[in-house]
Design an enzyme around this catalytic site. Structure first.
Site, PDB file in Angstrom:
ATOM      1  N   SER A  15      47.916 -57.168 -61.764  1.00 20.11           N
ATOM      2  CA  SER A  15      48.281 -56.066 -62.650  1.00 20.11           C
ATOM      3  C   SER A  15      49.238 -56.546 -63.751  1.00 20.11           C
ATOM      4  O   SER A  15      49.005 -57.585 -64.354  1.00 20.11           O
ATOM      5  CB  SER A  15      48.887 -54.935 -61.808  1.00 20.11           C
ATOM      6  OG  SER A  15      48.975 -53.733 -62.531  1.00 20.11           O
ATOM      7  N   ASP A  35      43.549 -50.679 -59.813  1.00 18.78           N
ATOM      8  CA  ASP A  35      44.658 -51.604 -60.045  1.00 18.78           C
ATOM      9  C   ASP A  35      44.688 -52.640 -58.929  1.00 18.78           C
ATOM     10  O   ASP A  35      44.575 -52.305 -57.744  1.00 18.78           O
ATOM     11  CB  ASP A  35      45.975 -50.831 -60.085  1.00 18.78           C
ATOM     12  CG  ASP A  35      47.168 -51.721 -60.398  1.00 18.78           C
ATOM     13  OD1 ASP A  35      47.662 -52.377 -59.457  1.00 18.78           O
ATOM     14  OD2 ASP A  35      47.590 -51.772 -61.561  1.00 18.78           O
TER      15      ASP A  35
END
Length: 290
Positions: free
Chosen positions: A39, A196
């Site tokens: 991320s 994510d």
């Protein structure tokens, strides 16, 4: 001293990692062979390896000054986005990564984690379940390496930046690892919903090599039950975790608070100095320079 480094995810809280790195890298000759990130941690790791981390801090301070709110409800009936995050994030990748791809690949083997849902789970449900897992693992049952998502069939795969053909593919990889609808567009990969990368494990140790050595793991949120710095043995490796010394001023997706970016960076710098003092007291700092 550390031949592998892990960058946890955490949105703009990852600014703490920049402050920490900048305050310790020279003193401990921090030049890892392998870097595993997920991320926004992948964005920060990329900038650090390109030598552009401070440019990244300046960019987000400037961008957040121009963005007064995290939700622009006035755009609800227009073509402009309600959430400004994706536009700011993508522009950061475009501006900050330009010309730095080759250096990144030369400096270290960066591996970026991407999470996907079970293929049998319908897209909207997969996203909702993933969000619920992430919330639970973060706020209800906090754990350094939760396994809830794995047990439900979610997977985290790692991709080497050196396998990217150019900077555009690197940008796409970081965006994919940061996929958080509705703040970012929905993405699919191999018929599965992309989430994510940190939904499965926001501290992506799965990207590490298994060989003997020392690993530095940079967290982005506070685990009150754990020391600021601690080391555990994992088979033939020594894993040293470092976490923020207090509550991080920034929230994960707070893109409208430039002063908190500066405060988070300063906290990382102070925690880096404390880490050097700890190593010195343990006699490790001197040995790392020999």
């Amino acid at each position: 001293m550390f031949d592998q480094v892990v960058f946890a995810g955490g949105g703009v809280r990852c600014t703490w990692q920049i402050g920490f790195w900048e305050s310790v890298a020279k003193d401990i000759d921090l030049a890892p062979r392998v870097v595993s990130a997920v991320s926004a941690g992948a964005l920060v790791a990329s900038l650090i390896l390109m030598g552009r981390s401070l440019d990244g801090v300046d960019y987000f301070v400037s961008a957040f000054k121009s963005n007064k709110k995290n939700m622009h409800w006035g755009n609800l009936l227009s073509k402009n986005p309600v959430f400004p995050h994706y536009t700011i994030y993508r522009q950061a990748l475009t501006e900050l990564f330009e010309g730095g791809f080759d250096q990144l690949c030369e400096v270290a083997d960066l591996r970026v984690g991407v999470s996907t849902s079970p293929k049998w789970l319908p897209g909207p449900i997969a996203l909702a379940v993933g969000a619920a897992i992430d919330f639970s693992d973060t706020y209800i049952y906090p754990n350094l390496h939760p396994n809830t998502a794995l047990r439900l069939g979610y997977r985290q795969s790692f991709y080497k930046v050196r396998d990217c053909s150019d900077v555009a593919q690197l940008q796409k990889l970081v965006i994919t690892s940061s996929c958080t609808p509705p703040l970012t567009p929905r993405l699919k990969q191999g018929g599965a919903e992309v989430l994510d990368g940190g939904v499965v494990d926001s501290v992506p140790v799965g990207g590490l090599d298994a060989g003997e050595g020392r690993v530095l793991i940079l967290l982005t949120r506070r685990f009150p039950q754990l020391p600021d710095c601690f080391t555990v043995q994992k088979f033939n490796q020594s894993w040293t975790y470092v976490q923020p010394s207090g509550h991080v001023p920034l929230n994960v997706w707070d893109f409208a608070n430039p002063e908190a970016v500066k405060d988070t960076f300063r906290m990382g710098t102070a925690d880096g100095h404390a880490f050097l003092a700890f190593l010195s007291s343990e006699g490790q700092l001197m040995s790392s320079r020999l």
